[in-house]
Write a protein that holds these residues in place. Structure first.
Motif, PDB file in Angstrom:
ATOM      1  N   SER A  35       0.690  -1.315   0.127  1.00 53.81           N
ATOM      2  CA  SER A  35       0.329  -0.214   0.041  1.00 53.81           C
ATOM      3  C   SER A  35       1.321   1.645  -0.073  1.00 53.81           C
ATOM      4  O   SER A  35       2.152   1.284   0.347  1.00 53.81           O
ATOM      5  CB  SER A  35      -0.977   0.092   1.103  1.00 53.81           C
ATOM      6  N   THR A  37       0.527   5.589   0.619  1.00 55.55           N
ATOM      7  CA  THR A  37       0.306   6.906   0.223  1.00 55.55           C
ATOM      8  C   THR A  37       0.648   7.649   0.305  1.00 55.55           C
ATOM      9  O   THR A  37       2.401   7.682   0.866  1.00 55.55           O
ATOM     10  CB  THR A  37      -1.276   7.205   1.392  1.00 55.55           C
ATOM     11  N   THR A  38       0.954   9.564   0.433  1.00 59.92           N
ATOM     12  CA  THR A  38       1.537  10.496   0.748  1.00 59.92           C
ATOM     13  C   THR A  38       0.728  11.147   1.018  1.00 59.92           C
ATOM     14  O   THR A  38      -0.631  11.859   0.602  1.00 59.92           O
ATOM     15  CB  THR A  38       2.347  11.013  -0.640  1.00 59.92           C
ATOM     16  N   ASP A  39       1.161  11.373   2.557  1.00 56.97           N
ATOM     17  CA  ASP A  39       0.512  12.647   3.316  1.00 56.97           C
ATOM     18  C   ASP A  39       1.717  13.688   4.121  1.00 56.97           C
ATOM     19  O   ASP A  39       2.139  13.019   4.390  1.00 56.97           O
ATOM     20  CB  ASP A  39      -0.770  12.050   4.737  1.00 56.97           C
TER      21      ASP A  39
END
Length: 291
Positions: A35, A37-39
């Motif tokens: 998985s 994501t970039t946050d």
């Protein structure tokens, strides 16, 4: 090559991560098993095969390598976190999903190690952004080395680290014999590799393999806080600092000093360095943009 953890008689059994005797009927997808994501400028890479304690297949390893390269090249990413789901951080290498094997000839094993496990560890060490390992559970074999290659290591209380190779009669791969002596010294490294005993998170912190041990429900929160703090820092200065520290144990003083001077020369051309000096003169907090 790396094999996943083999539980002791006193330990609860873990799902096997070695290739099955029969071919898989459903291929493992690296897009779902890794998985991403970039946050808040932080790239989160999550190993997501809890049923196999996040043992890495060939294509999943390639996916992680690719994500680390993307993080280096993307100015919008300023820190990276690698973590896992379930009871395992990474139980080692799972050879399912790799290229079909033919008849082995001399040189095949060395080539496989160079292009596989060693590339994964090099991708972490060479990533131009700080990389944090948030170790949620068992890290065995190449999984342990993946954590040790990271710049900072956070571990949940139930995490443990296992140099599992000796249990299979194998030589450590994935840079283990390079990383461990530099982290804990040669005698301690040999103890871990010769016996292959599970090392608790608390003991890993005590000997310097882990920066901090936290309660399980605090792991993500702490990793996020550390990563977001790094992501607001002077990104290029951090990258150059990482390069200097990683190279320091392999060089003599003259070479290290020359590298330091060169890094200073490069860094002083960055906007963040100018901002840091200006904020000091103006007696205010700096506002870094990673450039």
């Amino acid at each position: 090559m790396t094999t996943p953890e083999a539980p002791k008689a006193s330990e609860p059994p873990a799902p096997p991560a070695e290739p099955p005797a029969e071919p898989l009927t459903t291929p493992i997808s690296h897009t779902t098993a890794i998985s991403h994501t970039t946050d808040n400028a932080v790239s989160w890479i999550t190993l997501n095969r809890p049923e196999a304690m996040n043992a890495l297949t060939w294509d999943q390893r390639e996916r992680v390598i690719g994500l680390l390269a993307e993080a280096s090249a993307d100015p919008g990413v300023r820190a990276v976190v690698v973590t896992g789901t379930g009871r395992g951080f990474c139980a080692g290498a799972d050879l399912r999903g790799g290229p079909p094997a033919g008849d082995r000839v001399p040189g095949d094993v060395a080539r496989t190690i160079r292009l596989g496990a060693q590339r994964l560890i090099a991708a972490v060490l060479d990533c131009e952004k700080p990389v944090i390992a948030a170790v949620n559970g068992t890290a065995a074999g190449i999984g342990a080395h993946l954590a040790f290659a990271c710049d900072l290591v956070l571990a949940a209380e139930q995490a443990r680290f296992i140099e599992v190779f000796v249990r299979r009669g194998l030589v450590p791969d994935g840079g283990g014999a390079y990383l461990l002596p530099r982290l804990v010294g040669p005698q301690r490294a040999k103890e871990l590799m010769f016996f292959g005993d599970a090392l608790s998170a608390a003991d890993a912190e005590r000997i310097g393999l882990v920066n901090r041990v936290v309660a399980p429900d605090e792991l993500e929160k702490t990793a996020r806080a550390w990563a977001e703090r790094l992501a607001t820092g002077p990104t290029r200065a951090l990258a150059l600092t990482k390069q200097l520290v990683n190279a320091s144990l392999d060089t003599d003083r003259a070479t290290a000093f020359a590298a330091e001077a060169a890094a200073q020369e490069i860094n002083m051309t960055t906007a963040d360095a100018n901002e840091g000096v200006a904020s000091f003169v103006e007696r205010r907090s700096p506002h870094y943009k990673g450039r």
